[in-house]
Design an enzyme around this catalytic site. Structure first.
Site, PDB file in Angstrom:
ATOM      1  N   ARG A   1      70.171 -10.387 -97.627  1.00  0.00           N
ATOM      2  CA  ARG A   1      71.545  -9.933 -97.389  1.00  0.00           C
ATOM      3  C   ARG A   1      71.435  -8.510 -96.868  1.00  0.00           C
ATOM      4  O   ARG A   1      71.016  -7.610 -97.606  1.00  0.00           O
ATOM      5  CB  ARG A   1      72.392  -9.988 -98.657  1.00  0.00           C
ATOM      6  CG  ARG A   1      73.731  -9.304 -98.493  1.00  0.00           C
ATOM      7  CD  ARG A   1      74.724  -9.629 -99.569  1.00  0.00           C
ATOM      8  NE  ARG A   1      75.232 -10.983 -99.418  1.00  0.00           N
ATOM      9  CZ  ARG A   1      76.339 -11.435-100.015  1.00  0.00           C
ATOM     10  NH1 ARG A   1      77.030 -10.646-100.811  1.00  0.00           N
ATOM     11  NH2 ARG A   1      76.737 -12.679 -99.838  1.00  0.00           N
TER      12      ARG A   1
ATOM     13  N   HIS B   1      77.462 -15.360 -91.867  1.00  0.00           N
ATOM     14  CA  HIS B   1      77.247 -15.784 -93.261  1.00  0.00           C
ATOM     15  C   HIS B   1      77.076 -17.312 -93.240  1.00  0.00           C
ATOM     16  O   HIS B   1      77.948 -18.062 -93.708  1.00  0.00           O
ATOM     17  CB  HIS B   1      78.442 -15.358 -94.112  1.00  0.00           C
ATOM     18  CG  HIS B   1      78.195 -15.391 -95.589  1.00  0.00           C
ATOM     19  ND1 HIS B   1      76.990 -15.780 -96.145  1.00  0.00           N
ATOM     20  CD2 HIS B   1      79.016 -15.083 -96.639  1.00  0.00           C
ATOM     21  CE1 HIS B   1      77.081 -15.708 -97.470  1.00  0.00           C
ATOM     22  NE2 HIS B   1      78.288 -15.290 -97.791  1.00  0.00           N
TER      23      HIS B   1
ATOM     24  N   GLN C   1      77.435 -19.641 -96.408  1.00  0.00           N
ATOM     25  CA  GLN C   1      78.835 -19.796 -96.804  1.00  0.00           C
ATOM     26  C   GLN C   1      79.519 -20.858 -95.940  1.00  0.00           C
ATOM     27  O   GLN C   1      80.223 -21.737 -96.457  1.00  0.00           O
ATOM     28  CB  GLN C   1      79.562 -18.446 -96.648  1.00  0.00           C
ATOM     29  CG  GLN C   1      81.017 -18.485 -97.050  1.00  0.00           C
ATOM     30  CD  GLN C   1      81.185 -18.712 -98.540  1.00  0.00           C
ATOM     31  OE1 GLN C   1      80.634 -17.971 -99.341  1.00  0.00           O
ATOM     32  NE2 GLN C   1      81.946 -19.726 -98.931  1.00  0.00           N
TER      33      GLN C   1
ATOM     34  N   ASP D   1      89.574 -14.502 -95.799  1.00  0.00           N
ATOM     35  CA  ASP D   1      88.521 -13.663 -96.386  1.00  0.00           C
ATOM     36  C   ASP D   1      89.088 -12.246 -96.474  1.00  0.00           C
ATOM     37  O   ASP D   1      90.136 -11.951 -95.877  1.00  0.00           O
ATOM     38  CB  ASP D   1      87.269 -13.717 -95.480  1.00  0.00           C
ATOM     39  CG  ASP D   1      86.088 -12.928 -96.040  1.00  0.00           C
ATOM     40  OD1 ASP D   1      86.098 -12.576 -97.248  1.00  0.00           O
ATOM     41  OD2 ASP D   1      85.147 -12.641 -95.276  1.00  0.00           O
TER      42      ASP D   1
ATOM     43  N   CYS E   1      86.133 -17.528 -99.367  1.00  0.00           N
ATOM     44  CA  CYS E   1      84.717 -17.439 -99.756  1.00  0.00           C
ATOM     45  C   CYS E   1      84.523 -16.608-101.024  1.00  0.00           C
ATOM     46  O   CYS E   1      83.497 -16.745-101.684  1.00  0.00           O
ATOM     47  CB  CYS E   1      83.902 -16.856 -98.608  1.00  0.00           C
ATOM     48  SG  CYS E   1      84.449 -15.217 -98.113  1.00  0.00           S
TER      49      CYS E   1
ATOM     50  N   ARG F   1      78.450 -23.559-103.475  1.00  0.00           N
ATOM     51  CA  ARG F   1      77.386 -22.695-102.962  1.00  0.00           C
ATOM     52  C   ARG F   1      76.041 -23.133-103.541  1.00  0.00           C
ATOM     53  O   ARG F   1      75.023 -23.150-102.858  1.00  0.00           O
ATOM     54  CB  ARG F   1      77.642 -21.213-103.340  1.00  0.00           C
ATOM     55  CG  ARG F   1      78.779 -20.531-102.605  1.00  0.00           C
ATOM     56  CD  ARG F   1      78.570 -20.398-101.111  1.00  0.00           C
ATOM     57  NE  ARG F   1      77.366 -19.688-100.731  1.00  0.00           N
ATOM     58  CZ  ARG F   1      77.228 -18.365-100.641  1.00  0.00           C
ATOM     59  NH1 ARG F   1      78.255 -17.582-100.896  1.00  0.00           N
ATOM     60  NH2 ARG F   1      76.075 -17.819-100.274  1.00  0.00           N
TER      61      ARG F   1
HETATM   62  N1   CP Z   1      80.967 -15.545-100.917  1.00  0.00           N
HETATM   63  C1   CP Z   1      79.917 -14.755-101.223  1.00  0.00           C
HETATM   64  O1   CP Z   1      78.940 -14.639-100.465  1.00  0.00           O
HETATM   65  O2   CP Z   1      80.022 -14.115-102.404  1.00  0.00           O
HETATM   66  P1   CP Z   1      79.079 -12.950-102.959  1.00  0.00           P
HETATM   67  O3   CP Z   1      79.323 -11.750-102.087  1.00  0.00           O
HETATM   68  O4   CP Z   1      79.518 -12.758-104.354  1.00  0.00           O
HETATM   69  O5   CP Z   1      77.645 -13.384-102.839  1.00  0.00           O
HETATM   70  N1  NVA Z   2      83.343 -10.706 -95.170  1.00  0.00           N
HETATM   71  C1  NVA Z   2      82.922 -10.367 -96.502  1.00  0.00           C
HETATM   72  C2  NVA Z   2      82.322 -11.557 -97.160  1.00  0.00           C
HETATM   73  C3  NVA Z   2      81.865 -11.354 -98.577  1.00  0.00           C
HETATM   74  C4  NVA Z   2      81.207 -12.572 -99.137  1.00  0.00           C
HETATM   75  C5  NVA Z   2      81.946  -9.205 -96.453  1.00  0.00           C
HETATM   76  O1  NVA Z   2      81.095  -9.180 -95.557  1.00  0.00           O
HETATM   77  O2  NVA Z   2      82.024  -8.311 -97.295  1.00  0.00           O
END
Ligand code: CP
Ligand code: NVA
Length: 300
Positions: free
Chosen positions: A98, A125, A128, A219, A259, A287
């Site tokens: 990440r 992502h 997701q 989101d 999400c 997930r």
């Molecule tokens: N939806 C998602 O990726 O959640 P987190 O940021 O908690 O991993």
């Molecule tokens: N768009 C959001 C998704 C979090 C899971 C972010 O990048 O923070």
């Protein structure tokens, strides 16, 4: 070496991922396909669901997950990505990352001898998005549907454009100008959509986007990394909230997806998030099942 850096990387595997995730969810897979395998999980940003689903999933598959905060690695003190990738490949069978910058994950994959999985970047992502289409199919048992994404054309929206195009679902993004999804991804998604027959649209007209739709997705308006733009974003996106009035314009059986994490009274209201049409808690659970399918595919 097969990686999952963009949702597009799973173009030929998407149906298998969905099928395998269903098997995992139904408890039909008793074997431990990743016995004695290890997955490094590198996090430059916060996470609840991604971390937990990869970690628990890896354990359930018989393997070992390693949680690595980027700031605790030598990476955080300036060791270059190339050296980190080469060294990590000698210990583990796969790496989930990440990261703030999508290009950093591409760079890591270039030097990695093991599969790299994108666990969210500023651009995409994918894990997701595959969970989201899995959840839609679980609730609706078809992809012959219209889905509407409301708000910021962000990383989640980009991967959804690709994933919905792959399964032939119609996808409309309702967003203000300056918040459209990535133009290169949109072009790729249109290429895929031409093959599957899915119709992709971008509009700023909320009513047009939501009328009769089967799935409404939203989101956060302020993604991780966008915090300095918060007040501007809250102003620009305020007409794109998913609330009761929006839901009433959709198909009476429409479902709601998010999400998570959710910010109540920004992109979504409490009554919709926890209302009878909300599939978000199944989506969160899924997930785990989809992550297991993705890890089995890439590390198995
Ligand atoms: N939806 C998602 O990726 O959640 P987190 O940021 O908690 O991993
Ligand atoms: N768009 C959001 C998704 C979090 C899971 C972010 O990048 O923070």
């Amino acid at each position: 070496m097969t990686h999952l850096l963009s949702a597009l990387d799973a173009q030929n595997n998407v149906w298998d991922i969905l099928e395998e995730a269903k098997e995992f969810k139904q408890g039909n897979v008793s074997k431990k396909p990743l016995k004695n395998k290890s997955l490094a999980m590198v996090f430059e940003k916060a996470s609840t669901r991604t971390r937990m689903s990869f970690e628990v999933g890896m354990y359930q598959l018989g393997g070992q997950p390693l949680y690595l905060s980027a700031s605790d690695l030598q990476l955080g003190r300036g060791e270059i990505i190339e050296d980190t990738a080469r060294a990590m490949s000698r210990y583990v069978d796969g790496v989930m990352i990440r990261a703030r910058e999508h290009d950093d994950v591409l760079q890591f994959a270039r030097y990695s001898d093991v599969p790299v999985i994108n666990g969210l970047t500023n651009l995409e992502h994918p894990c997701q998005a595959f969970t989201d289409i899995f959840t839609i199919n679980e609730w609706k048992n078809t992809f012959d549907l219209q889905m509407t994404y409301m708000g910021d054309g962000n990383n989640v929206c980009n991967s959804l454009l690709l994933a919905t195009a792959m399964v032939g679902m119609d996808f409309t993004v309702a967003c203000p100008s300056n918040y459209e999804p990535d133009p290169i991804i949109l072009k790729e998604a249109h290429k895929v959509a031409r093959k599957t027959g899915s119709v992709l649209k971008i509009t700023s007209d909320v009513q047009e986007a939501v009328k009769g739709t089967d799935v409404i997705y939203t989101d956060v308006w302020v993604s991780m990394g966008d915090e300095s733009e918060e007040s501007q974003r809250l102003r620009d996106l305020r007409d794109y909230q998913v609330n009761k009035e929006i839901l009433e314009m959709a198909h009476p059986d429409a479902i709601i997806l998010h999400c998570l994490p959710a910010i109540r009274d920004q992109e979504i209201t409490e009554e919709v998030l926890n209302g009878p049409q909300s599939a978000v808690w199944d989506q969160a659970e899924n997930r785990l099942h989809v992550q297991k399918a993705i890890m089995s595919w890439l590390l198995g």
